[in-house]
Structure formats: structure tokens, C-alpha cells
Scaffold this active site. Structure first.
Site, mmCIF file in Angstrom:
data_model
loop_
_atom_site.group_PDB
_atom_site.id
_atom_site.type_symbol
_atom_site.label_atom_id
_atom_site.label_comp_id
_atom_site.label_asym_id
_atom_site.label_seq_id
_atom_site.Cartn_x
_atom_site.Cartn_y
_atom_site.Cartn_z
ATOM 1 N N LYS A 59 152.268 79.437 98.568
ATOM 2 C CA LYS A 59 152.704 80.273 99.889
ATOM 3 C C LYS A 59 151.689 79.735 100.689
ATOM 4 O O LYS A 59 152.130 79.319 102.040
ATOM 5 C CB LYS A 59 152.303 81.943 99.834
ATOM 6 N N PRO A 99 152.387 97.540 79.426
ATOM 7 C CA PRO A 99 151.414 96.203 78.568
ATOM 8 C C PRO A 99 150.908 96.055 80.259
ATOM 9 O O PRO A 99 151.217 95.971 81.206
ATOM 10 C CB PRO A 99 152.741 95.012 78.978
ATOM 11 N N LYS A 122 169.644 81.312 97.566
ATOM 12 C CA LYS A 122 170.123 80.244 96.346
ATOM 13 C C LYS A 122 171.164 80.943 95.543
ATOM 14 O O LYS A 122 171.499 80.641 94.197
ATOM 15 C CB LYS A 122 169.441 79.277 96.026
ATOM 16 N N THR A 124 160.674 75.566 96.122
ATOM 17 C CA THR A 124 161.455 75.863 96.949
ATOM 18 C C THR A 124 159.967 76.730 98.436
ATOM 19 O O THR A 124 160.459 76.472 99.428
ATOM 20 C CB THR A 124 161.886 77.515 96.333
ATOM 21 N N ASN A 183 150.739 94.104 98.535
ATOM 22 C CA ASN A 183 151.737 94.189 97.679
ATOM 23 C C ASN A 183 152.683 95.451 98.216
ATOM 24 O O ASN A 183 152.839 96.709 98.503
ATOM 25 C CB ASN A 183 151.492 95.341 95.958
ATOM 26 N N THR A 190 169.000 83.070 92.703
ATOM 27 C CA THR A 190 168.138 82.156 91.707
ATOM 28 C C THR A 190 168.416 83.792 90.696
ATOM 29 O O THR A 190 169.506 84.470 91.056
ATOM 30 C CB THR A 190 166.615 82.382 91.786
ATOM 31 N N ALA A 193 149.629 78.936 95.867
ATOM 32 C CA ALA A 193 149.136 77.269 96.532
ATOM 33 C C ALA A 193 149.866 77.056 97.578
ATOM 34 O O ALA A 193 150.181 76.805 98.660
ATOM 35 C CB ALA A 193 148.350 76.545 95.478
ATOM 36 N N TYR A 228 151.318 79.851 92.448
ATOM 37 C CA TYR A 228 152.774 81.126 93.579
ATOM 38 C C TYR A 228 151.565 80.680 95.231
ATOM 39 O O TYR A 228 151.944 80.157 95.572
ATOM 40 C CB TYR A 228 152.533 82.042 92.805
ATOM 41 N N THR A 265 151.769 86.014 102.132
ATOM 42 C CA THR A 265 151.498 87.472 101.896
ATOM 43 C C THR A 265 149.805 87.017 101.487
ATOM 44 O O THR A 265 149.176 85.785 102.102
ATOM 45 C CB THR A 265 151.082 86.818 100.047
ATOM 46 N N ASP A 266 149.469 88.310 101.762
ATOM 47 C CA ASP A 266 148.060 87.988 101.333
ATOM 48 C C ASP A 266 146.774 87.504 100.582
ATOM 49 O O ASP A 266 146.114 87.778 100.663
ATOM 50 C CB ASP A 266 147.413 89.915 101.116
ATOM 51 N N GLU A 267 148.121 86.927 98.959
ATOM 52 C CA GLU A 267 147.548 86.085 98.014
ATOM 53 C C GLU A 267 146.678 85.126 98.526
ATOM 54 O O GLU A 267 146.363 84.316 97.657
ATOM 55 C CB GLU A 267 148.640 85.755 96.981
ATOM 56 N N ARG A 280 145.476 96.854 93.866
ATOM 57 C CA ARG A 280 146.059 96.031 94.854
ATOM 58 C C ARG A 280 146.235 96.904 95.989
ATOM 59 O O ARG A 280 146.539 98.295 94.915
ATOM 60 C CB ARG A 280 147.547 95.910 93.931
ATOM 61 N N LYS A 321 158.633 93.109 88.133
ATOM 62 C CA LYS A 321 157.126 93.085 89.455
ATOM 63 C C LYS A 321 156.503 94.782 88.338
ATOM 64 O O LYS A 321 156.753 94.900 87.737
ATOM 65 C CB LYS A 321 157.308 93.138 90.378
#
Ligand code: NAD
Ligand code: DAU
Length: 339
Positions: A157, A208, A34, A100, A182, A36, A155, A153, A125-127, A217, A192
Site C-alpha cells: 500500500k 481466536p 475482479k 494488485t 480500521n 476475488t 509495504a 500488505y 491505509t494508516d498501516e 486499533r 477480519k
């Protein structure tokens, strides 16, 4: 073999296109993206004129456009990288993540059914497993770990993974899913952790670090992820989930200090800022299943990978400066301005 690669103008998708171009020069690759904020045609410049590569711009959630592409291209297999991928943006605006990552996946699965596509691979993803406590270094995510998501995010995936399982069981689609830790490497969008810290350090901007920087990670060089997906696509068992990771757990603060050491900048650039909401503490993949079944192991160790990555950002300043000098400035101000 004709492969449809969705999200191929993003970080991992573009690296996968380069990987497959080399590994299978006879394959036809079609990239659907797309474009983005995270998609970048400049990234694909080196393959654009290749006769066995085609780029087509579309939204995976646009059913009509997706069906037209399947009708014309008749892909043998689909690898879905297309997603909204940044946790912080999902906290700011969850809706587009559902559109998406969930509805888009559903459209792709329906297209595979309608046009009889032999194989669909979902890049997850591992998340989706949530997080692990810092004081239990003996615990790892296996393929049997229950889904337990923290952010909009993750949720979205996890929802997409469940839809894939449902289409496999109900409609008999030939699906595989991979859940990777990651990634880092060339062409990663500077929102990222690793590219953000490199880009800021190079121009002496504050770095930051969320909270106390103690979150862990499990970092994998992007080519190793691409090699694992290639193996799963060709030798993986239909209906199977494969975890991908290389046992390279590091605290965020240690990553940031390593980057500063490589670029020769002082640690006084580190600024601790308000933590991410719902911030996952630790991710750690147990990769023994993919190792045993498909003989996959990572080939790039972190020390080499991070040096190569920093060098890439030094050699390709125009690529990321174009990004950080554009709309990204508004994002940065919103995300970090009053943090
Ligand atoms: P990215 O944000 O760099 O790239 C995403 C790409 O998808 C972009 O090119 C974007 O234009 C495209 N896209 C977004 N919405 C789209 C839509 N509706 N239709 C078509 N294209 C669309 O992401 P990434 O880091 O390369 O991640 C790729 C995939 O890998 C994602 O599914 C992500 O969940 C998964 N993943 C990422 C990591 C990581 O560390 N980056 C780790 C594990 C899994
Ligand atoms: O684990 C796989 C996931 O890794 C992928 O599914 C996601 O698409 C990808 O974005 C990544 O998610 P993370 O949230 O782990 O990555 P991110 O680079 O955003 O942050 C890494 C860690 O660094 C996290 O603990 C938050 C912290 N961080 C991040 C940024 C951007 C900071 O301390 N400061 C920052 O400015």
C-alpha cells in the site's frame, strides 16, 4: 459526473457505492472489480438494476482490459478501492499483494494519463505509517509521519502511495490520497476481526485472539470513511494526503468482549492463539487536518456502530453463511487449524 469505482464489490467499495447513490443520485457509477474471494456480487444486488450503475468484471492489473474500460466508459474520476486487503494473507502469500496493490495501481494511473481523467483518488491505509508504542498514548499518525511499513500488505500500500505521488509530480496527474484507520460495518468479509468474532460467537465457535489481545486499533464506522472520501473528491486539494480516523482506540480483547456481551455469549469462547508475525501494536490517527480543511468529523459513535453492525450480521446470515460455508473453510483451517 461519471465515477469509476474499483474494488466496489468488496467491503468499503460497496458501502461507498451505496453512499454515493444516495448523496449524488445524478452521478453515473461504474464498478470495476475482479471478484476475488473478497468480492461479492450479491452485495451489489440492490443497485445492479439501477440505470445509473454498471458493473464490469476486470483485473486492475490487466492493462488491456483496463484501457478498454476507460475507452468505453470515459470516467471523469477514479476512486481506487481495489486491493488485496488482509494482512494475514499477505504474510502467507505476498506476491498477489504486489501484483494488485502496486502493479494494478500503476495500470490505473497510466490509464488516467492516457485517457485524460481529471481526478484519481487512492484509498490507502494508516498501516503505511507502521505502528506506535503502547506506552506513548500521546503519539498519533499525522500526514507528516514517515512511511514505515511492517507487513507485505502495508509495504504494497505504501508503494502504491509513492507511485501516486510520483505520477502527480512527474506527469501532473490530479491525485489525492486518504489513509484511514480500521473500518467496521455491513458487508465486511468474515476474515477480519469484527465479523469473524461475530460469526464465530453466533455459532459458539472459539474466538481466536492473537497474542494477549492488547494490540490497539482505531475503529471507524464505514459510512464515515465514505463521507470523508466524498468530501476529498469534491473539495480536497490535489496532491494532498488526508488521514481519516475518529479517535476511537480500543484493545482487541475489549472489542471481542463487547461483541460477546451484545450477542449474549460467554467469555469462555475466547481462545488466545499464536500471535501474528510482525504484529503492529497500536494504530492511532490524528484527524485534525481533514477536520480543519474539509470540516469532516465522524458521525457514528462506536457504541451505536457496533450494535448496528452486529444487528446487520444477525439480519443477513445468508450473506456471511454463504461465505463461511465455502472455500473460506480451507482458509480458516490453514490460518487457525494448528495455531
Ligand atoms: P476487501 O478485501 O473487502 O475488498 C477488496 C475488493 O477489491 C474486492 O471486491 C476484490 O474483488 C477487489 N479486487 C481485489 N483484487 C483486485 C484486482 N486485481 N482487480 C480488481 N478488483 C480487485 O477490502 P476493503 O476492506 O473493502 O478495502 C478496500 C480498500 O480500502 C483497500 O484498498 C484497503 O487497503 C483500504 N483500507 C481498508 C481498511 C479496512 O479497515 N478494511 C482501512 C483503510 C483502508
Ligand atoms: O488500519 C487499517 C487496516 O485495518 C486496513 O488497511 C486493512 O485492510 C484491514 O484489514 C485492517 O488491518 P488489521 O490487521 O488491523 O485488521 P484485522 O481485522 O485483520 O485485525 C485487527 C486486529 O485484530 C489485529 O490486531 C489482529 C487481531 N486479530 C485479527 C483476527 C482476524 C485477532 O486477534 N484475531 C483474529 O482472528
Amino acid at each position: 459526473m461519471k465515477l469509476l469505482i474499483t474494488g466496489g464489490a468488496g467491503f468499503i467499495g460497496s458501502n461507498f457505492i451505496f453512499y454515493m447513490r444516495k448523496a449524488h443520485p445524478d452521478y453515473d457509477l461504474v464498478c470495476l472489480d475482479k471478484l476475488t474471494y473478497a468480492g461479492n456480487l450479491q452485495t451489489l444486488q440492490s443497485v445492479m438494476k439501477n440505470s445509473k450503475f454498471k458493473f464490469t468484471r476486470a483485473d486492475i492489473a490487466d492493462r488491456k482490459a483496463v484501457y478498454e474500460i476507460f475507452e468505453t466508459e470515459k470516467p471523469d474520476a477514479v476512486v481506487n478501492f481495489a486491493a488485496e486487503s488482509h494482512v494475514d494473507r499477505s504474510i502467507e502469500n505476498p506476491a498477489v499483494f504486489l501484483e494488485t496493490n502496486v502493479m494494478g495501481t500503476q495500470v490505473l494511473l497510466d490509464a488516467c494519463r492516457k485517457y485524460g481523467v481529471q481526478r484519481y483518488h487512492q484509498v490507502s491505509t494508516d498501516e503505511v505509517y507502521g505502528d506506535l508504542p503502547l506506552d506513548r498514548p500521546d503519539l498519533f499518525f499525522t500526514e507528516q509521519t514517515p512511511l514505515h511499513t511492517s507487513s507485505p500488505y502495508s509495504a504494497s500500500k505504501a508503494s502504491a502511495d509513492l507511485l501516486c505521488n510520483a505520477y502527480q509530480r512527474t506527469f501532473g496527474l490530479s491525485i489525492t490520497i486518504s489513509r484511514c484507520s480500521n473500518n467496521y460495518g455491513p458487508y465486511q468479509f468474515p476474515e477480519k476481526l469484527i465479523p469473524l468474532m461475530i460469526a464465530n460467537a453466533l455459532v459458539d465457535k472459539p474466538l481466536p485472539v492473537y497474542g494477549e489481545g492488547l494490540n490497539v486499533r482505531d475503529w471507524l464506522y464505514v459510512d464515515d470513511h465514505c463521507a470523508a472520501i466524498d468530501l476529498i473528491l469534491h473539495k480536497g486539494e490535489v496532491g494532498q494526503v488526508y488521514n481519516i480516523g475518529g479517535h476511537n482506540e480500543m484493545k482487541n480483547i475489549d472489542i471481542v468482549k463487547r461483541i460477546l456481551a451484545i450477542v449474549g455469549k460467554p467469555e469462555s469462547l475466547i481462545t488466545y492463539v499464536t500471535d501474528r508475525k510482525g504484529h503492529d501494536m497500536r494504530y492511532a490517527i490524528d484527524p485534525s487536518f481533514i477536520h480543519e480543511k474539509l470540516d469532516w468529523l465522524p458521525s457514528t459513535m462506536f457504541n451505536d456502530g457496533i450494535e448496528k453492525t452486529v444487528q446487520w450480521y444477525l439480519d443477513n446470515k445468508e450473506w456471511w453463511e454463504n461465505i463461511v460455508n465455502g472455500e473460506y473453510q480451507n482458509y480458516y483451517e490453514r490460518m487457525y487449524g494448528n495455531r
